[in-house]
Write an enzyme that holds these catalytic residues in place. Structure first.
Site, PDB file in Angstrom:
ATOM      1  N   HIS A  88     -42.114  -6.838 -11.392  1.00  0.00           N
ATOM      2  CA  HIS A  88     -41.479  -8.156 -11.514  1.00  0.00           C
ATOM      3  C   HIS A  88     -40.747  -8.534 -10.234  1.00  0.00           C
ATOM      4  O   HIS A  88     -40.344  -7.677  -9.437  1.00  0.00           O
ATOM      5  CB  HIS A  88     -40.509  -8.186 -12.697  1.00  0.00           C
ATOM      6  CG  HIS A  88     -39.364  -7.242 -12.551  1.00  0.00           C
ATOM      7  ND1 HIS A  88     -38.275  -7.516 -11.752  1.00  0.00           N
ATOM      8  CD2 HIS A  88     -39.147  -6.027 -13.087  1.00  0.00           C
ATOM      9  CE1 HIS A  88     -37.415  -6.509 -11.812  1.00  0.00           C
ATOM     10  NE2 HIS A  88     -37.928  -5.582 -12.616  1.00  0.00           N
ATOM     11  N   ARG A 107     -37.749 -11.012 -17.034  1.00  0.00           N
ATOM     12  CA  ARG A 107     -38.023 -10.915 -15.606  1.00  0.00           C
ATOM     13  C   ARG A 107     -39.499 -10.624 -15.343  1.00  0.00           C
ATOM     14  O   ARG A 107     -40.079 -11.137 -14.383  1.00  0.00           O
ATOM     15  CB  ARG A 107     -37.116  -9.887 -14.931  1.00  0.00           C
ATOM     16  CG  ARG A 107     -37.190  -8.478 -15.468  1.00  0.00           C
ATOM     17  CD  ARG A 107     -36.038  -7.648 -14.913  1.00  0.00           C
ATOM     18  NE  ARG A 107     -36.047  -6.267 -15.322  1.00  0.00           N
ATOM     19  CZ  ARG A 107     -35.442  -5.778 -16.410  1.00  0.00           C
ATOM     20  NH1 ARG A 107     -34.790  -6.608 -17.225  1.00  0.00           N
ATOM     21  NH2 ARG A 107     -35.471  -4.486 -16.683  1.00  0.00           N
ATOM     22  N   GLU A 130     -39.448  -1.986 -19.982  1.00  0.00           N
ATOM     23  CA  GLU A 130     -38.793  -1.035 -19.085  1.00  0.00           C
ATOM     24  C   GLU A 130     -38.153   0.115 -19.861  1.00  0.00           C
ATOM     25  O   GLU A 130     -37.828  -0.016 -21.045  1.00  0.00           O
ATOM     26  CB  GLU A 130     -37.728  -1.759 -18.242  1.00  0.00           C
ATOM     27  CG  GLU A 130     -36.958  -0.886 -17.267  1.00  0.00           C
ATOM     28  CD  GLU A 130     -37.794  -0.182 -16.202  1.00  0.00           C
ATOM     29  OE1 GLU A 130     -38.689   0.609 -16.564  1.00  0.00           O
ATOM     30  OE2 GLU A 130     -37.531  -0.401 -15.007  1.00  0.00           O
TER      31      GLU A 130
END
Length: 192
Positions: free
Chosen positions: A9, A58, A82
């Protein structure tokens, strides 16, 4: 041959400050938006079948920007969210050093679980889109875990500091994954 282009990202304000983001849903900053546009322009020169993204904003925003240059479907896959850094999330490097001098964050997802989760996602992509060209927008720990798993630890987790909006490429050929390149940033027209 299945091909996956891994895109980290774009930049966030927390990246600039060195804060650990993990599952905290931080948005792109203006530089991150420009980095995503650079990725889109660069990737538009190749044919793609699909964009897959982590659901965190993001990554999703980076993927949506790339999609404006490449007219293909975009789907979210939870496998590529994540790593959770537990109680370390939101802390600056200095704060983390004081609170967790051993880098062992309480309530964090362990590396083995992360690797199992993301590699299950990679297998799913290969099974469902065999022979396709797929863009996967994800996060630093996710991509590093993939690179470490495929390279048997010679690159990736603990060894490779991935740049925001960098590109890494994988190919599945003759029954195994190969890393074509990693951490590329030569597509930037803006400051990385």
């Amino acid at each position: 041959m299945t091909r996956i282009c891994l895109v980290r990202h774009g930049e966030t304000d927390w990246n600039v400050l060195g804060k650990l983001q993990g599952r905290t849903d931080v948005e792109l900053n203006s530089n991150g938006v420009e980095q995503a546009k650079d990725c889109g322009r660069f990737l538009a020169a190749t044919t793609w079948n699909l964009i897959i993204t982590s659901p965190l904003q993001r990554a999703k925003k980076t993927a949506e920007i790339i999609q404006t240059y490449i007219d293909v479907p975009l789907i979210e896959m939870q496998n590529f969210v994540e790593r959770s850094y537990g109680d370390g999330e939101g802390m600056s490097p200095e704060e983390r050093l004081l609170a967790f001098p051993d880098n062992q964050y309480s309530n964090a997802e362990d590396r083995a679980s992360l690797t199992n989760r993301v590699m299950a996602g990679i297998t799913k992509i290969n099974d469902e889109y065999e022979g396709g060209n797929v863009i996967l927008v994800a996060h630093g720990a996710v991509i590093n875990s993939i690179l470490a798993s495929i390279s048997n630890g010679s690159i990736g987790s603990g060894k490779t500091q991935l740049h925001n909006a960098c590109i890494s490429e994988l190919e599945f050929d003759k029954g195994q994954w190969h890393i074509k390149n990693f951490n590329k940033v030569d597509h930037f027209t803006t400051v990385a």
